[in-house]
Motif scaffolding. Sequence first.
Motif, PDB file in Angstrom:
ATOM      1  N   PRO A  62       9.615   9.690  -3.768  1.00 44.47           N
ATOM      2  CA  PRO A  62      10.447   8.511  -3.538  1.00 44.47           C
ATOM      3  C   PRO A  62      10.816   8.080  -2.165  1.00 44.47           C
ATOM      4  CG  PRO A  62      11.520  10.309  -4.748  1.00 44.47           C
ATOM      5  CD  PRO A  62      10.234  10.592  -4.564  1.00 44.47           C
ATOM      6  N   ALA A  63      10.451   8.851  -1.071  1.00 43.37           N
ATOM      7  CA  ALA A  63      10.353   8.497   0.272  1.00 43.37           C
ATOM      8  C   ALA A  63       9.295   7.488   0.402  1.00 43.37           C
ATOM      9  CB  ALA A  63      10.136   9.749   1.270  1.00 43.37           C
ATOM     10  N   PHE A  64       8.202   7.493  -0.054  1.00 47.42           N
ATOM     11  CA  PHE A  64       7.061   6.628   0.157  1.00 47.42           C
ATOM     12  C   PHE A  64       7.286   5.292  -0.753  1.00 47.42           C
ATOM     13  CE2 PHE A  64       4.347   9.996   1.702  1.00 47.42           C
ATOM     14  CZ  PHE A  64       4.040   9.415   2.920  1.00 47.42           C
ATOM     15  N   LEU A  65       8.054   5.590  -1.870  1.00 47.07           N
ATOM     16  CA  LEU A  65       8.365   4.234  -2.659  1.00 47.07           C
ATOM     17  C   LEU A  65       9.562   3.658  -1.840  1.00 47.07           C
ATOM     18  CD1 LEU A  65       8.752   5.667  -6.247  1.00 47.07           C
ATOM     19  CD2 LEU A  65       7.404   3.766  -5.551  1.00 47.07           C
ATOM     20  N   MET A 123      10.829  -1.352   1.133  1.00 46.21           N
ATOM     21  CA  MET A 123      11.703  -2.086   2.277  1.00 46.21           C
ATOM     22  C   MET A 123      10.679  -2.870   3.166  1.00 46.21           C
ATOM     23  SD  MET A 123      13.436  -0.099   5.322  1.00 46.21           S
ATOM     24  CE  MET A 123      12.149   0.443   6.009  1.00 46.21           C
ATOM     25  N   LEU A 124       9.413  -2.504   3.255  1.00 44.16           N
ATOM     26  CA  LEU A 124       8.354  -3.243   4.116  1.00 44.16           C
ATOM     27  C   LEU A 124       7.839  -4.529   3.089  1.00 44.16           C
ATOM     28  CD1 LEU A 124       6.031  -0.534   5.557  1.00 44.16           C
ATOM     29  CD2 LEU A 124       7.566  -2.112   6.712  1.00 44.16           C
ATOM     30  N   ALA A 158       0.709  -1.215  -0.064  1.00 38.02           N
ATOM     31  CA  ALA A 158       0.197  -0.028  -0.029  1.00 38.02           C
ATOM     32  C   ALA A 158       0.979   1.255   0.009  1.00 38.02           C
ATOM     33  CB  ALA A 158      -1.003   0.060   1.215  1.00 38.02           C
ATOM     34  N   VAL A 159       1.768   1.249   0.732  1.00 40.98           N
ATOM     35  CA  VAL A 159       2.834   2.544   0.898  1.00 40.98           C
ATOM     36  C   VAL A 159       3.549   2.617  -0.497  1.00 40.98           C
ATOM     37  CG1 VAL A 159       5.101   3.425   2.209  1.00 40.98           C
ATOM     38  CG2 VAL A 159       2.963   2.508   3.360  1.00 40.98           C
ATOM     39  N   PHE A 160       3.854   1.478  -1.188  1.00 41.04           N
ATOM     40  CA  PHE A 160       4.549   1.509  -2.422  1.00 41.04           C
ATOM     41  C   PHE A 160       3.739   2.042  -3.391  1.00 41.04           C
ATOM     42  CE2 PHE A 160       6.061  -0.630  -6.179  1.00 41.04           C
ATOM     43  CZ  PHE A 160       7.441  -0.059  -6.289  1.00 41.04           C
TER      44      PHE A 160
END
Length: 132
Positions: A89-92, A97-98, A62-64
């Motif tokens: 890019p921070a959310f990507l 990572m998650l 979801a965050v990606f």
Amino acid sequence: MEIPPKSPDGSEKSPQSKEMLTSNTTSTLCISSRSESVWTNASRSKWNIYHKPVIVVSVGAAVFLLGMVITSLSCIQIENKKIYKMCGPAFLSLGLMLLVCGLVWIPIIRKKQKQRQKSQFLQSLKSFFFNR
């Protein structure tokens, strides 16, 4: 007739009650330990085993996707373009990572489950041969 000395806090506890308190505490610690499944042989459902990595993978995906949307918004001509270029890019990266952590966690759990099954099998064999 001797009167046992009182404790500084005023409560009258005998040495036997102190021993009982420590023995209850140690048994409670064994019962409430993190690895409670080691002490019990109850089988757990797949959801109970895999719910944490599935939640991490879902949140990561979801965050990606949110990062992809925010990054694509920075390509469109709007007034806050710099903010979208920083946040996208921070959310990507956070979502990726998650997602990767959750996907790596699943095979680790499978390997531990196989090791636990082998251990239980060996314990049952050992008890079968040595308890005769």
